[in-house]
Design a protein around this motif. Sequence first.
Motif, mmCIF file in Angstrom:
data_model
loop_
_atom_site.group_PDB
_atom_site.id
_atom_site.type_symbol
_atom_site.label_atom_id
_atom_site.label_comp_id
_atom_site.label_asym_id
_atom_site.label_seq_id
_atom_site.Cartn_x
_atom_site.Cartn_y
_atom_site.Cartn_z
ATOM 1 N N ALA A 145 -62.064 -20.082 14.310
ATOM 2 C CA ALA A 145 -61.715 -20.682 13.313
ATOM 3 C C ALA A 145 -60.896 -19.774 12.528
ATOM 4 O O ALA A 145 -60.189 -20.771 11.657
ATOM 5 C CB ALA A 145 -62.698 -21.151 12.496
ATOM 6 N N SER A 146 -61.486 -19.083 11.959
ATOM 7 C CA SER A 146 -60.105 -17.919 10.661
ATOM 8 C C SER A 146 -59.965 -16.722 11.174
ATOM 9 O O SER A 146 -59.006 -16.228 11.015
ATOM 10 C CB SER A 146 -61.609 -17.047 10.055
ATOM 11 O OG SER A 146 -63.072 -16.404 11.009
ATOM 12 N N ARG A 147 -59.790 -17.215 12.786
ATOM 13 C CA ARG A 147 -59.134 -16.028 13.957
ATOM 14 C C ARG A 147 -59.384 -14.668 12.875
ATOM 15 O O ARG A 147 -58.585 -13.164 13.753
ATOM 16 C CB ARG A 147 -57.428 -15.870 13.170
ATOM 17 C CG ARG A 147 -57.208 -17.665 14.129
ATOM 18 C CD ARG A 147 -55.044 -17.446 13.813
ATOM 19 N NE ARG A 147 -54.630 -16.852 12.307
ATOM 20 C CZ ARG A 147 -54.083 -17.611 11.470
ATOM 21 N NH1 ARG A 147 -53.365 -18.782 12.226
ATOM 22 N NH2 ARG A 147 -53.777 -17.745 10.850
ATOM 23 N N THR A 148 -60.769 -14.613 12.679
ATOM 24 C CA THR A 148 -61.248 -13.216 12.500
ATOM 25 C C THR A 148 -61.790 -12.610 13.914
ATOM 26 O O THR A 148 -62.420 -13.495 14.603
ATOM 27 C CB THR A 148 -62.545 -13.351 11.667
ATOM 28 O OG1 THR A 148 -61.988 -13.527 10.124
ATOM 29 C CG2 THR A 148 -63.337 -11.604 11.258
ATOM 30 N N ALA A 161 -63.291 0.949 17.411
ATOM 31 C CA ALA A 161 -63.106 0.162 16.386
ATOM 32 C C ALA A 161 -62.184 -0.570 15.725
ATOM 33 O O ALA A 161 -61.782 0.023 15.388
ATOM 34 C CB ALA A 161 -64.496 -0.618 16.183
ATOM 35 N N HIS A 162 -62.025 -1.804 15.601
ATOM 36 C CA HIS A 162 -60.386 -1.919 14.987
ATOM 37 C C HIS A 162 -61.995 -4.020 14.549
ATOM 38 O O HIS A 162 -61.816 -4.462 15.210
ATOM 39 C CB HIS A 162 -59.730 -2.250 14.941
ATOM 40 C CG HIS A 162 -58.639 -3.286 14.302
ATOM 41 N ND1 HIS A 162 -58.114 -4.081 14.905
ATOM 42 C CD2 HIS A 162 -58.389 -3.158 12.971
ATOM 43 C CE1 HIS A 162 -57.231 -4.567 14.033
ATOM 44 N NE2 HIS A 162 -57.606 -3.856 12.869
ATOM 45 N N ALA A 163 -61.676 -4.714 13.270
ATOM 46 C CA ALA A 163 -61.994 -5.940 12.326
ATOM 47 C C ALA A 163 -60.371 -6.784 11.950
ATOM 48 O O ALA A 163 -60.410 -5.941 10.931
ATOM 49 C CB ALA A 163 -62.896 -5.747 12.085
ATOM 50 N N SER A 164 -60.804 -7.911 12.034
ATOM 51 C CA SER A 164 -59.109 -7.771 11.315
ATOM 52 C C SER A 164 -59.935 -9.558 11.227
ATOM 53 O O SER A 164 -59.590 -9.677 12.065
ATOM 54 C CB SER A 164 -57.978 -7.466 11.559
ATOM 55 O OG SER A 164 -57.583 -7.863 12.951
ATOM 56 N N SER A 165 -58.694 -9.857 10.317
ATOM 57 C CA SER A 165 -57.967 -11.807 9.968
ATOM 58 C C SER A 165 -56.902 -11.596 9.742
ATOM 59 O O SER A 165 -56.163 -10.837 8.140
ATOM 60 C CB SER A 165 -59.680 -12.296 9.375
ATOM 61 O OG SER A 165 -58.870 -11.819 8.091
#
Length: 196
Positions: A145-148, A161-165
Amino acid sequence: MTSWPHDLSKTAPAAAERTGTILKAALTAHGVTFLVVKPWRSLPGASLVTTAPGQPDVWIDAHSHTNGPAVSGYDVPLAGLFGISAVITDDFNTRHVHWDFTEAPAGITDPAAAADAMAADVAAHLHTYPSLTGAQWVTIASRPASRTEYREAVTVHGTWAHASSPTGYTTGPDLDTDRVWDAYQRRVADLTAETR
């Protein structure tokens, strides 16, 4: 017409009591290659930028406060020197490789030692930070839904590791995968709370 960012090479002579010569000598002594770059015309000073292949650029600046406003750049007056910084800005985020600031103007009393400490940190960073170009990133979790999303890549240097939106939330790449996972979970919880 000259395009920007603009490569420069002019540095004040050592006798001018400015930081440029000292910073360049320290980086050279540690085997760090660099350019002098002024990214925008409107900025008053230029920065030293590393040129290691496959590595994100490290931007190096000194900070001085004389009788007028504080000035930043690689070639600033030694009088009033209160900080030296080395920063990476890449597709993931902005982070410090070296951060040495004092509380008061002219707080750095040994500019050569401060420059050497900065150069040592930059050299160590360039030596240990792998090029993640071509790394095979695998999506571990995502919130469509948020493309996170939370992604990991396994390299010879460990798991990154990598986290993004697309809304601007970004962390990593980082070897501390637990920290990145926690940040991802907090972000998902925040987004879930916002939609209720």
